[in-house]
Design a protein around this motif. Structure first.
Motif, PDB file in Angstrom:
ATOM      1  N   VAL A   7      21.290  31.618  51.904  1.00  0.00           N
ATOM      2  CA  VAL A   7      22.205  30.722  52.612  1.00  0.00           C
ATOM      3  C   VAL A   7      21.413  29.993  53.686  1.00  0.00           C
ATOM      4  N   ILE A   8      21.642  28.696  53.819  1.00  0.00           N
ATOM      5  CA  ILE A   8      20.979  27.907  54.862  1.00  0.00           C
ATOM      6  C   ILE A   8      22.043  27.390  55.824  1.00  0.00           C
ATOM      7  N   VAL A   9      21.838  27.630  57.110  1.00  0.00           N
ATOM      8  CA  VAL A   9      22.702  27.099  58.158  1.00  0.00           C
ATOM      9  C   VAL A   9      21.874  26.054  58.907  1.00  0.00           C
ATOM     10  N   TYR A  10      22.315  24.815  58.877  1.00  0.00           N
ATOM     11  CA  TYR A  10      21.617  23.758  59.600  1.00  0.00           C
ATOM     12  C   TYR A  10      22.090  23.758  61.050  1.00  0.00           C
ATOM     13  N   SER A  11      21.148  23.550  61.974  1.00  0.00           N
ATOM     14  CA  SER A  11      21.453  23.679  63.391  1.00  0.00           C
ATOM     15  C   SER A  11      20.752  22.605  64.208  1.00  0.00           C
ATOM     16  N   ARG A  12      21.407  22.180  65.273  1.00  0.00           N
ATOM     17  CA  ARG A  12      20.772  21.244  66.208  1.00  0.00           C
ATOM     18  C   ARG A  12      19.874  21.988  67.197  1.00  0.00           C
ATOM     19  N   ASP A  13      19.990  23.326  67.245  1.00  0.00           N
ATOM     20  CA  ASP A  13      19.128  24.158  68.079  1.00  0.00           C
ATOM     21  C   ASP A  13      18.840  25.442  67.301  1.00  0.00           C
ATOM     22  N   ALA A  14      18.004  25.317  66.281  1.00  0.00           N
ATOM     23  CA  ALA A  14      17.736  26.424  65.366  1.00  0.00           C
ATOM     24  C   ALA A  14      17.177  27.646  66.086  1.00  0.00           C
ATOM     25  N   GLU A  15      16.308  27.442  67.049  1.00  0.00           N
ATOM     26  CA  GLU A  15      15.713  28.572  67.760  1.00  0.00           C
ATOM     27  C   GLU A  15      16.783  29.397  68.480  1.00  0.00           C
ATOM     28  N   ALA A  16      17.700  28.739  69.165  1.00  0.00           N
ATOM     29  CA  ALA A  16      18.767  29.451  69.881  1.00  0.00           C
ATOM     30  C   ALA A  16      19.711  30.150  68.907  1.00  0.00           C
ATOM     31  N   ASP A  17      20.042  29.482  67.804  1.00  0.00           N
ATOM     32  CA  ASP A  17      20.938  30.109  66.829  1.00  0.00           C
ATOM     33  C   ASP A  17      20.267  31.277  66.133  1.00  0.00           C
ATOM     34  N   ARG A  18      18.961  31.183  65.867  1.00  0.00           N
ATOM     35  CA  ARG A  18      18.228  32.327  65.298  1.00  0.00           C
ATOM     36  C   ARG A  18      18.263  33.508  66.264  1.00  0.00           C
ATOM     37  N   ALA A  19      18.054  33.240  67.546  1.00  0.00           N
ATOM     38  CA  ALA A  19      18.098  34.319  68.544  1.00  0.00           C
ATOM     39  C   ALA A  19      19.480  34.959  68.580  1.00  0.00           C
ATOM     40  N   PHE A  20      20.529  34.148  68.471  1.00  0.00           N
ATOM     41  CA  PHE A  20      21.906  34.658  68.438  1.00  0.00           C
ATOM     42  C   PHE A  20      22.102  35.589  67.248  1.00  0.00           C
ATOM     43  N   ILE A  21      21.650  35.166  66.088  1.00  0.00           N
ATOM     44  CA  ILE A  21      21.807  35.988  64.881  1.00  0.00           C
ATOM     45  C   ILE A  21      21.031  37.291  65.019  1.00  0.00           C
ATOM     46  N   ARG A  22      19.827  37.225  65.575  1.00  0.00           N
ATOM     47  CA  ARG A  22      18.988  38.414  65.736  1.00  0.00           C
ATOM     48  C   ARG A  22      19.509  39.337  66.839  1.00  0.00           C
ATOM     49  N   GLU A  23      19.824  38.789  68.003  1.00  0.00           N
ATOM     50  CA  GLU A  23      20.122  39.606  69.169  1.00  0.00           C
ATOM     51  C   GLU A  23      21.598  39.950  69.329  1.00  0.00           C
ATOM     52  N   VAL A  24      22.492  39.028  68.998  1.00  0.00           N
ATOM     53  CA  VAL A  24      23.920  39.263  69.204  1.00  0.00           C
ATOM     54  C   VAL A  24      24.564  39.849  67.953  1.00  0.00           C
TER      55      VAL A  24
END
Length: 116
Positions: A7-24
Protein backbone atom coordinates in the motif's frame (compact mmCIF):
# COMPACT_ATOMS: atom_id res chain seq x y z
CA UNK A 1 2.23 -17.05 -5.99
CA UNK A 2 1.20 -13.64 -4.62
CA UNK A 3 2.92 -13.18 -1.27
CA UNK A 4 1.53 -9.85 -0.09
CA UNK A 5 0.23 -6.43 -0.99
CA UNK A 6 2.04 -3.08 -0.92
CA UNK A 7 0.00 0.00 0.00
CA UNK A 8 1.30 3.47 -0.85
CA UNK A 9 0.16 6.55 1.07
CA UNK A 10 1.11 9.80 -0.66
CA UNK A 11 1.98 12.63 1.72
CA UNK A 12 2.90 16.30 1.63
CA UNK A 13 5.19 15.60 4.63
CA UNK A 14 6.29 11.99 4.22
CA UNK A 15 8.96 12.17 6.92
CA UNK A 16 6.48 13.33 9.58
CA UNK A 17 3.86 10.79 8.54
CA UNK A 18 6.47 7.99 8.58
CA UNK A 19 7.43 9.02 12.12
CA UNK A 20 3.74 8.96 13.11
CA UNK A 21 3.31 5.44 11.74
CA UNK A 22 6.50 4.25 13.47
CA UNK A 23 6.18 6.05 16.81
CA UNK A 24 2.44 6.55 17.39
CA UNK A 25 0.84 3.62 15.57
CA UNK A 26 3.91 1.50 16.48
CA UNK A 27 4.00 -0.40 13.18
CA UNK A 28 7.32 -2.24 12.79
CA UNK A 29 9.25 -1.56 9.63
CA UNK A 30 12.40 -1.94 7.62
CA UNK A 31 14.73 0.59 6.07
CA UNK A 32 14.72 -0.17 2.35
CA UNK A 33 17.80 2.03 1.98
CA UNK A 34 18.59 5.67 2.58
CA UNK A 35 16.02 6.01 5.37
CA UNK A 36 13.16 4.91 3.09
CA UNK A 37 10.88 3.14 5.58
CA UNK A 38 8.43 0.39 4.68
CA UNK A 39 6.04 -0.70 7.44
CA UNK A 40 4.46 -4.01 8.26
CA UNK A 41 0.69 -3.67 8.25
CA UNK A 42 -1.81 -5.60 10.33
CA UNK A 43 -3.72 -8.33 8.48
CA UNK A 44 -5.54 -6.79 5.53
CA UNK A 45 -8.38 -7.36 3.12
CA UNK A 46 -9.47 -5.79 -0.16
CA UNK A 47 -12.93 -4.92 -1.44
CA UNK A 48 -13.88 -3.81 -4.94
CA UNK A 49 -16.67 -1.23 -5.09
CA UNK A 50 -18.48 -0.06 -8.22
CA UNK A 51 -18.15 3.57 -9.29
CA UNK A 52 -19.67 5.81 -11.93
CA UNK A 53 -16.78 8.27 -11.60
CA UNK A 54 -13.05 7.92 -11.96
CA UNK A 55 -11.62 4.88 -10.16
CA UNK A 56 -9.81 5.72 -6.92
CA UNK A 57 -8.27 3.81 -4.04
CA UNK A 58 -8.75 4.21 -0.31
CA UNK A 59 -6.87 2.98 2.77
CA UNK A 60 -8.61 2.41 6.12
CA UNK A 61 -7.26 1.10 9.40
CA UNK A 62 -9.53 -1.43 11.14
CA UNK A 63 -9.96 -2.07 14.86
CA UNK A 64 -12.10 -4.19 17.15
CA UNK A 65 -13.14 -1.38 19.54
CA UNK A 66 -13.15 2.07 17.95
CA UNK A 67 -13.88 4.00 21.16
CA UNK A 68 -11.00 2.35 23.03
CA UNK A 69 -8.61 2.79 20.10
CA UNK A 70 -9.46 6.47 19.70
CA UNK A 71 -9.01 7.05 23.43
CA UNK A 72 -5.59 5.38 23.32
CA UNK A 73 -4.51 7.45 20.32
CA UNK A 74 -5.90 10.69 21.80
CA UNK A 75 -3.85 10.01 24.96
CA UNK A 76 -0.78 9.97 22.67
CA UNK A 77 -1.76 13.39 21.33
CA UNK A 78 -3.34 12.22 18.08
CA UNK A 79 -5.99 14.58 16.71
CA UNK A 80 -9.27 12.90 15.84
CA UNK A 81 -10.04 14.53 12.49
CA UNK A 82 -13.57 13.15 12.15
CA UNK A 83 -15.68 12.05 15.12
CA UNK A 84 -17.31 8.63 15.14
CA UNK A 85 -20.19 8.19 12.74
CA UNK A 86 -22.41 5.18 12.46
CA UNK A 87 -22.47 3.63 9.00
CA UNK A 88 -24.43 0.55 7.99
CA UNK A 89 -21.10 -1.29 7.53
CA UNK A 90 -19.29 -0.03 10.64
CA UNK A 91 -18.35 2.75 13.02
CA UNK A 92 -16.11 5.26 11.24
CA UNK A 93 -13.73 8.02 12.35
CA UNK A 94 -10.50 9.54 11.03
CA UNK A 95 -7.11 10.45 12.47
CA UNK A 96 -5.14 13.56 11.50
CA UNK A 97 -1.67 12.74 10.19
CA UNK A 98 1.15 15.22 10.81
CA UNK A 99 0.97 16.19 7.12
CA UNK A 100 -2.63 17.29 7.67
CA UNK A 101 -4.14 14.40 5.73
CA UNK A 102 -6.87 12.24 7.23
CA UNK A 103 -6.43 8.51 7.85
CA UNK A 104 -9.80 6.74 8.21
CA UNK A 105 -10.19 4.13 10.93
CA UNK A 106 -13.23 1.97 11.52
CA UNK A 107 -14.74 -0.83 13.55
CA UNK A 108 -16.38 -3.16 11.03
CA UNK A 109 -19.92 -4.39 11.54
CA UNK A 110 -19.59 -6.65 8.48
CA UNK A 111 -17.91 -10.08 8.38
CA UNK A 112 -14.16 -9.64 7.94
CA UNK A 113 -11.90 -11.58 5.61
CA UNK A 114 -8.47 -10.60 6.95
CA UNK A 115 -8.09 -13.65 9.17
CA UNK A 116 -9.26 -16.34 6.74
Amino acid sequence: MISGAHVIVYSRDAEADRAFIREVLEFPGVDAGGGWLIFKLPPAEVAVHPTDGEPRHEFYLMCDDLDAQLAELAAKGVEIARPVSEQRWGRLAALRLPSGAELPIYQPLHPVAHSL
